[in-house]
Design a protein around this motif. Structure first.
Motif, PDB file in Angstrom:
ATOM      1  N   ILE A   1      43.422  43.472  52.105  1.00  0.00           N
ATOM      2  CA  ILE A   1      42.876  42.269  51.079  1.00  0.00           C
ATOM      3  C   ILE A   1      41.473  42.446  50.830  1.00  0.00           C
ATOM      4  O   ILE A   1      41.000  42.578  49.455  1.00  0.00           O
ATOM      5  N   ASP A   2      40.811  43.141  51.813  1.00  0.00           N
ATOM      6  CA  ASP A   2      39.181  43.478  51.244  1.00  0.00           C
ATOM      7  C   ASP A   2      39.125  44.552  50.572  1.00  0.00           C
ATOM      8  O   ASP A   2      38.120  44.664  49.754  1.00  0.00           O
ATOM      9  N   LEU A   3      40.141  45.525  50.698  1.00  0.00           N
ATOM     10  CA  LEU A   3      40.036  46.655  49.958  1.00  0.00           C
ATOM     11  C   LEU A   3      40.195  46.644  48.493  1.00  0.00           C
ATOM     12  O   LEU A   3      39.527  47.144  47.683  1.00  0.00           O
TER      13      LEU A   3
ATOM     14  N   ARG B   1      37.231  44.717  46.873  1.00  0.00           N
ATOM     15  CA  ARG B   1      36.271  45.878  46.515  1.00  0.00           C
ATOM     16  C   ARG B   1      36.453  46.793  45.494  1.00  0.00           C
ATOM     17  O   ARG B   1      35.445  46.979  44.586  1.00  0.00           O
ATOM     18  N   GLN B   2      37.683  47.063  45.186  1.00  0.00           N
ATOM     19  CA  GLN B   2      37.959  48.182  44.206  1.00  0.00           C
ATOM     20  C   GLN B   2      38.332  47.310  42.944  1.00  0.00           C
ATOM     21  O   GLN B   2      38.076  47.914  41.873  1.00  0.00           O
ATOM     22  N   THR B   3      38.692  46.286  42.885  1.00  0.00           N
ATOM     23  CA  THR B   3      39.167  45.351  41.598  1.00  0.00           C
ATOM     24  C   THR B   3      38.471  44.193  41.434  1.00  0.00           C
ATOM     25  O   THR B   3      38.545  43.757  40.278  1.00  0.00           O
ATOM     26  N   GLY B   4      38.239  43.554  42.571  1.00  0.00           N
ATOM     27  CA  GLY B   4      37.348  42.389  42.279  1.00  0.00           C
ATOM     28  C   GLY B   4      38.415  41.112  42.574  1.00  0.00           C
ATOM     29  O   GLY B   4      37.833  39.953  42.680  1.00  0.00           O
ATOM     30  N   GLN B   5      39.724  41.496  42.773  1.00  0.00           N
ATOM     31  CA  GLN B   5      40.696  40.325  42.910  1.00  0.00           C
ATOM     32  C   GLN B   5      40.617  39.786  44.359  1.00  0.00           C
ATOM     33  O   GLN B   5      40.129  40.503  45.329  1.00  0.00           O
ATOM     34  N   ASP B   6      40.569  38.301  44.556  1.00  0.00           N
ATOM     35  CA  ASP B   6      40.573  37.794  45.525  1.00  0.00           C
ATOM     36  C   ASP B   6      42.128  37.422  45.984  1.00  0.00           C
ATOM     37  O   ASP B   6      42.475  36.375  45.488  1.00  0.00           O
ATOM     38  N   LEU B   7      42.788  38.169  46.616  1.00  0.00           N
ATOM     39  CA  LEU B   7      44.081  37.928  46.906  1.00  0.00           C
ATOM     40  C   LEU B   7      44.392  37.030  47.876  1.00  0.00           C
ATOM     41  O   LEU B   7      45.489  36.138  47.673  1.00  0.00           O
ATOM     42  N   LEU B   8      43.780  36.453  48.704  1.00  0.00           N
ATOM     43  CA  LEU B   8      44.000  35.628  49.668  1.00  0.00           C
ATOM     44  C   LEU B   8      43.665  34.088  48.816  1.00  0.00           C
ATOM     45  O   LEU B   8      44.193  33.148  49.095  1.00  0.00           O
ATOM     46  N   ALA B   9      42.641  34.153  47.887  1.00  0.00           N
ATOM     47  CA  ALA B   9      42.514  32.795  46.894  1.00  0.00           C
ATOM     48  C   ALA B   9      43.808  32.698  46.134  1.00  0.00           C
ATOM     49  O   ALA B   9      44.441  31.645  45.942  1.00  0.00           O
ATOM     50  N   GLU B  10      44.506  33.726  45.618  1.00  0.00           N
ATOM     51  CA  GLU B  10      45.603  33.599  44.819  1.00  0.00           C
ATOM     52  C   GLU B  10      46.788  33.157  45.855  1.00  0.00           C
ATOM     53  O   GLU B  10      47.661  32.515  45.351  1.00  0.00           O
TER      54      GLU B  10
END
Length: 505
Positions: A233-235, A238-247
């Motif tokens: 999730i952190d990677l 850092r690479q795309t700016g996406q917050d997958l946990l928020a999604e």
């Protein structure tokens, strides 16, 4: 060739088989022809999966299966479109075994295969009958102990060989049967072949121990499940700016850490795998698979670069499912069972396996001291008794502090930790709580110590052990000691534990 003694019967409607022994007792048995066929493929897997088999100059080896019933005179009634006469041996064939074997052999020949030859026979003998030795995991004080060679049991060695030819498999076994040892050795082997391998488990302390032990192994990543979720999730962040946990939180709203860890993070891991196609693995090995929920498995399987070709191995013991997720494993094949305890002495095995349900596991041949139990009623007196016993082990028995672990099946842990902290150990030895520190005696909970072991365990129990829902925890706790176990608790708790009245669910 499968051999079945006694009288034999098969129900034509249900397809069920049974045998009758000399005393007339009728016992259900598995279909011997399916057993023979399954065993044939298991042997082929062991042979073909072994790197030495590449030395055989041939290209197609003959393999077949047959069933022999040495006590049956009339085997004609067993002949069936799925059971050719040439593949069935009976009492009359005993006098001419070579003739019968030649007929069975001829049945399977197609003319396309080559004989094994002398070199092939030597290779098969070496692969199936040779000893297997692997490096053991370091003991509790991993940074300070030296690795040693461990000779695997025949069953363990066989499972390790079989994994050379299978892409997906479940390996099941009770505590001490070597599941983690085999998982680690298989991970090492595949990593040495240049594969990117992920060794995954549920328990963070176990992951830390394995990661420390395997730190210098190229191509091998070792993590706990939630460590992996956090890293990926952190990677992506850092690479795309996406917050997958928020999604994930928007898709599966809920509150509390449990919802976050059990629902949102597994979903975010699956999203991360889609976003990181260049950061996947050739093979994935999962230890403690019984602790993974249904929500976990999709994200775990999509970690494979090629789900059809990548190896996917699951190691499990349902008796250690202390988190009670009761998930369905994503591999439906019959598990390979490990059936010999290689960790505990016989007295410890007897105690621990009183809380085990499943395929029988043989005790080790290692004779050790009896389990020592002391019944004291108050928490303060119990803490003092634990300190006295640890002190004696350190001073009289000259044990290293790192050889001793105090495990709790009693709550609340914070209060118990404080009680022990007030009891000083001899010399410069101190207690350490939930974290291994050199020169200290570790104190931890059974749940956190699951998957690990120690030469000596002092088990501090409370009336929680009388609860049927604690059966798995008691089983795990009583099976952590390799050589010596001391149990300290109140009279009611000790009676429940030693009588085996706590049942594993």
């Amino acid at each position: 060739m499968e051999v079945k003694g006694g009288g034999i019967a098969v129900d034509g409607r249900s397809g069920t088989w049974s045998s009758t022994d000399r005393s007339g007792a009728v016992n259900p048995i598995k279909d011997p022809f399916r057993q023979a066929q399954s065993e044939k493929y298991a042997i082929l897997d062991q042979i073909r999966g072994h790197p030495k088999w590449r030395a055989w100059p041939g290209r197609r080896v003959l393999s077949g299966h047959a069933v022999f019933f040495p006590d049956l005179h009339d085997i004609g009634r067993l002949v069936h479109p799925s059971r050719a006469r040439q593949l069935i041996g009976g009492q009359a064939d005993l006098a001419q075994l070579q003739v019968w074997a030649a007929q069975a052999n001829a049945f399977w020949r197609t003319g396309q295969e080559q004989d094994l030859g002398r070199r092939g026979v030597e290779l098969v003998e070496e692969i199936l009958c040779g000893s297997v030795e692997v490096r053991a995991l370091l003991r509790a004080e991993l940074a300070y102990a030296e690795a040693e060679l461990v000779r695997l049991t025949e069953r363990q060695a066989r499972v390790l060989r079989i994994l050379g030819g299978r892409k997906r498999a479940v390996i099941a076994g009770g505590a001490g049967t070597g599941k983690t040892l085999i998982a680690v050795e298989k991970a090492r082997q595949m990593a040495a072949e240049g594969q990117a391998v992920l060794l995954l488990c549920y328990n963070r302390p176990l992951a830390d121990v394995l990661a420390h032990s395997l730190a210098n192994t190229a191509n091998l990543t070792v993590m706990s499940y939630h460590q992996l979720c956090e890293q990926r999730i952190d990677l992506v962040r850092r690479q795309t700016g996406q917050d997958l946990l928020a999604e994930a939180a928007r898709s599966y709203p809920g509150h509390g850490d449990q919802h976050k860890f059990e629902v949102q993070m597994p979903f975010a891991l699956a999203l991360a795998n889609e976003a990181l196609p260049q950061n996947l693995y050739d093979s994935v090995i999962v230890d403690e698979a019984q602790d993974f929920s249904d929500e976990y498995w999709f994200g775990v399987e999509t970690l494979l670069k090629d789900p059809g070709e990548g190896a996917f191995y699951l190691f499990t013991d349902r008796n250690q499912a202390i988190y009670r997720r009761d998930a369905k494993l994503p591999i439906e094949d019959e598990p390979f069972h490990l059936t010999a305890n290689c960790r505990n002495t016989a007295p410890i095995h007897t105690l621990a396996y009183g809380f085990y349900v499943g395929t029988p596991v043989d005790a080790s041949e290692l004779v050790g001291p009896d389990v020592e139990t002391v019944c004291i009623e108050t928490d303060e007196e119990q803490a003092a008794e634990i300190e006295r016993r640890v002190r004696r082990l350190l001073t009289d028995e000259k044990l290293s502090p790192s050889d001793i672990v105090v495990l709790l099946v009693k709550r609340p842990k914070s209060m118990l930790y404080e009680m022990l902290q007030r009891h000083r150990l001899p010399g410069r030895v101190e207690w350490s709580f939930e974290r291994r520190v050199a020169g200290t005696v570790l104190v931890d909970t059974v749940a956190r110590f699951k998957g690990l072991e120690s030469p000596v365990v002092v088990l501090w129990i409370g009336e929680e052990v009388s609860n049927a829902n604690e059966g798995e925890t008691v089983y795990v706790g009583t099976s952590r000691a390799k050589y010596l176990m001391h149990i300290v608790g109140g009279a009611k708790a000790c009676a429940a534990l030693m009588s085996g009245s706590v049942a594993a669910n």
